[in-house]
Design an enzyme around this catalytic site. Structure first.
Site, PDB file in Angstrom:
ATOM      1  N   ASN A 161      92.143 130.197 -39.797  1.00  0.00           N
ATOM      2  CA  ASN A 161      93.222 129.596 -38.947  1.00  0.00           C
ATOM      3  C   ASN A 161      93.711 128.637 -38.625  1.00  0.00           C
ATOM      4  O   ASN A 161      94.464 128.204 -38.116  1.00  0.00           O
ATOM      5  CB  ASN A 161      93.031 130.736 -37.690  1.00  0.00           C
ATOM      6  CG  ASN A 161      91.337 130.471 -36.982  1.00  0.00           C
ATOM      7  OD1 ASN A 161      90.731 130.708 -37.845  1.00  0.00           O
ATOM      8  ND2 ASN A 161      91.726 130.062 -35.973  1.00  0.00           N
ATOM      9  N   GLN A 202      95.276 135.984 -40.760  1.00  0.00           N
ATOM     10  CA  GLN A 202      96.211 134.760 -41.270  1.00  0.00           C
ATOM     11  C   GLN A 202      96.728 134.822 -42.425  1.00  0.00           C
ATOM     12  O   GLN A 202      97.928 134.616 -42.842  1.00  0.00           O
ATOM     13  CB  GLN A 202      95.384 133.336 -41.140  1.00  0.00           C
ATOM     14  CG  GLN A 202      95.169 133.103 -39.779  1.00  0.00           C
ATOM     15  CD  GLN A 202      96.327 132.411 -39.106  1.00  0.00           C
ATOM     16  OE1 GLN A 202      97.161 131.864 -39.614  1.00  0.00           O
ATOM     17  NE2 GLN A 202      96.121 132.485 -37.566  1.00  0.00           N
ATOM     18  N   THR A 215      94.473 156.796 -25.761  1.00  0.00           N
ATOM     19  CA  THR A 215      95.731 156.928 -26.407  1.00  0.00           C
ATOM     20  C   THR A 215      96.592 155.867 -27.169  1.00  0.00           C
ATOM     21  O   THR A 215      96.331 154.753 -26.500  1.00  0.00           O
ATOM     22  CB  THR A 215      96.822 157.314 -25.028  1.00  0.00           C
ATOM     23  OG1 THR A 215      96.209 158.296 -24.377  1.00  0.00           O
ATOM     24  CG2 THR A 215      98.175 157.742 -25.575  1.00  0.00           C
ATOM     25  N   CYS A 233      93.474 130.032 -29.248  1.00  0.00           N
ATOM     26  CA  CYS A 233      92.479 130.361 -28.309  1.00  0.00           C
ATOM     27  C   CYS A 233      91.567 129.573 -27.598  1.00  0.00           C
ATOM     28  O   CYS A 233      90.857 129.631 -26.564  1.00  0.00           O
ATOM     29  CB  CYS A 233      91.373 131.367 -29.073  1.00  0.00           C
ATOM     30  SG  CYS A 233      92.409 132.696 -30.144  1.00  0.00           S
TER      31      CYS A 233
END
Length: 401
Positions: free
Chosen positions: A159, A195, A263, A351
């Site tokens: 990345n 990526q 869900t 990040c």
């Protein structure tokens, strides 16, 4: 100010076609896909179609796709799920069994931090080094394999640097090791393709992987949705519900074949499917177009910053990634200076950007702390044009002075 975005490796905008596909499932098509009535079955059918789209792209069976909340969750499911299940099954024969996981030093933090956590729980983790091109040392990987190795996790493309790993070669190596050991399953092979999918074909049989991670937000789909391909054993995959070698990390009502309870997020899954279809359609054309822009970027870079150097292999890399070492220039300061002039770039993985830490990926490639803290990632995308690069270089030239 006309801002220019050159950080597509961090996130991509939702494509108009994807947004259009998603919109009805936020309002009028709102049913719970687990419900038996018409509203629920309408949502369930939409999820099935999205799953089938991904199945066609990867060349697998529809029961081999599990939707997750993010790519990080998919990586956790792969690594934690295999570590847990292997301990459960192996301990029946060997009460002191210590699973071994092999990964590389340049993996995404969702892989590295998960592995470090498992080390605290008794697993052994081997971190394979990379060379200065950013490529994994295959000889050391082969030597590290043993009868306790339950998983090898090597990312398809990095990345930060965009360097592409020889995944098919590793897959062949592991198949030969399993054959020599007479092992049906272990070691399993996982690859994070978050990526790479947009620019590289990811047919799972051609790559030789048992598990593959995908991310919606990296391919012009919505944030908050990922997927994990999990190879099922046996010839009749359609009838197999239980997964022999993967334990769930989120338990509940049994959605996603019992591997990811909760869900399903129908709108995001629908958008994910639409993004995959669009990426498959545009891949060859976009790869060629973006490669030309990348080469143009590097040509101009040599003029205004002759001392700058590309991080990672020039040949074995994604077409949109340009990670550059600017000697004497702090990456954080450069990114801020570029942003002031309307250019978005990154000092590395999004990040970690706010933590202002040097790139552990560049350090793992054998470079100095200075180089790791003086490298900026530019990543191109579908909206990038030659004029955008020209404007970016006007800003870079001012910063270089």
């Amino acid at each position: 100010m006309n801002r220019i975005y050159l950080d597509y490796a961090a996130s991509t905008p939702v494509a108009p076609e994807v947004l259009c596909a998603m919109e009805p499932y936020f309002s009028e098509k709102f049913g719970n896909p687990s419900s038996l009535h018409w509203f629920g079955q309408e949502a369930s059918a939409a999820i099935f179609r999205a799953r089938e789209t991904i199945v066609q792209a990867l060349g697998c069976h529809y029961k081999e796709i599990v939707f997750t909340g993010t790519a990080s969750e998919a990586n956790n499911l792969a690594i934690r799920g295999i570590a847990q299940r292997s301990k459960e099954t192996k301990k029946q024969r060997n009460k002191t069994f210590q699973p071994q996981i092999i990964t590389s030093t340049i993996e995404h933090e969702s892989v590295l931090e998960t592995c470090r956590a498992l080390e605290c729980e008794g697993a052994e983790v081997i971190y394979i080094p990379v060379n200065r091109e950013g490529l994994v040392d295959l000889k050391k990987l082969k030597v590290a394999l043993n009868d306790r190795t339950v998983l090898v996790s090597i990312m398809h493309a990095n990345n930060e640097t965009g360097v592409v790993q020889p995944i098919a070669e590793i897959g062949k190596m592991l198949a030969e090791f399993r054959s020599a050991q007479g092992a049906a399953s272990y070691p399993l092979f996982h690859s994070d393709a978050a990526q790479s999918f947009q620019y590289l074909p990811c047919r799972v049989d051609e790559l030789g992987v048992d598990l593959l991670t995908l991310s919606g937000q990296k391919m012009y789909g919505p944030k908050g949705v990922g997927a994990l391909y999990i190879r099922k054993q046996g010839s009749n995959k359609a009838t197999k519900q239980e997964n022999e070698y993967l334990a769930p990390i989120i338990t509940g009502s049994g959605q996603e074949w019992g591997l990811r309870a909760g869900t399903e997020n129908t709108p995001l899954i629908v958008g994910f499917g639409a993004a995959v279809a669009l990426a498959e359609k545009l891949r060859n054309k976009e790869s060629a177009r973006v490669s030309k822009l990348r080469d143009y970027f590097l040509k101009r870079l040599r003029v205004i910053a002759p001392k700058a150097e590309l991080n990672g292999s020039l040949t074995e890399r994604l077409p949109n990634n340009i990670n550059v070492y600017f000697p004497g220039h702090s990456a954080g300061d450069m990114v801020i200076a570029l942003d002031v002039q309307g250019i978005a770039a990154s000092p590395g993985a999004a990040c970690r950007s706010r933590a202002a830490k040097e790139s552990y990926v560049i350090r793992a490639m054998g470079y100095s702390a200075d180089r790791a803290s003086q490298s900026v990632r530019f990543s191109l995308g579908r909206q990038t044009r030659k004029r955008d690069i020209d404007k970016a270089f006007l800003a870079l030239a001012r910063i270089m002075k």
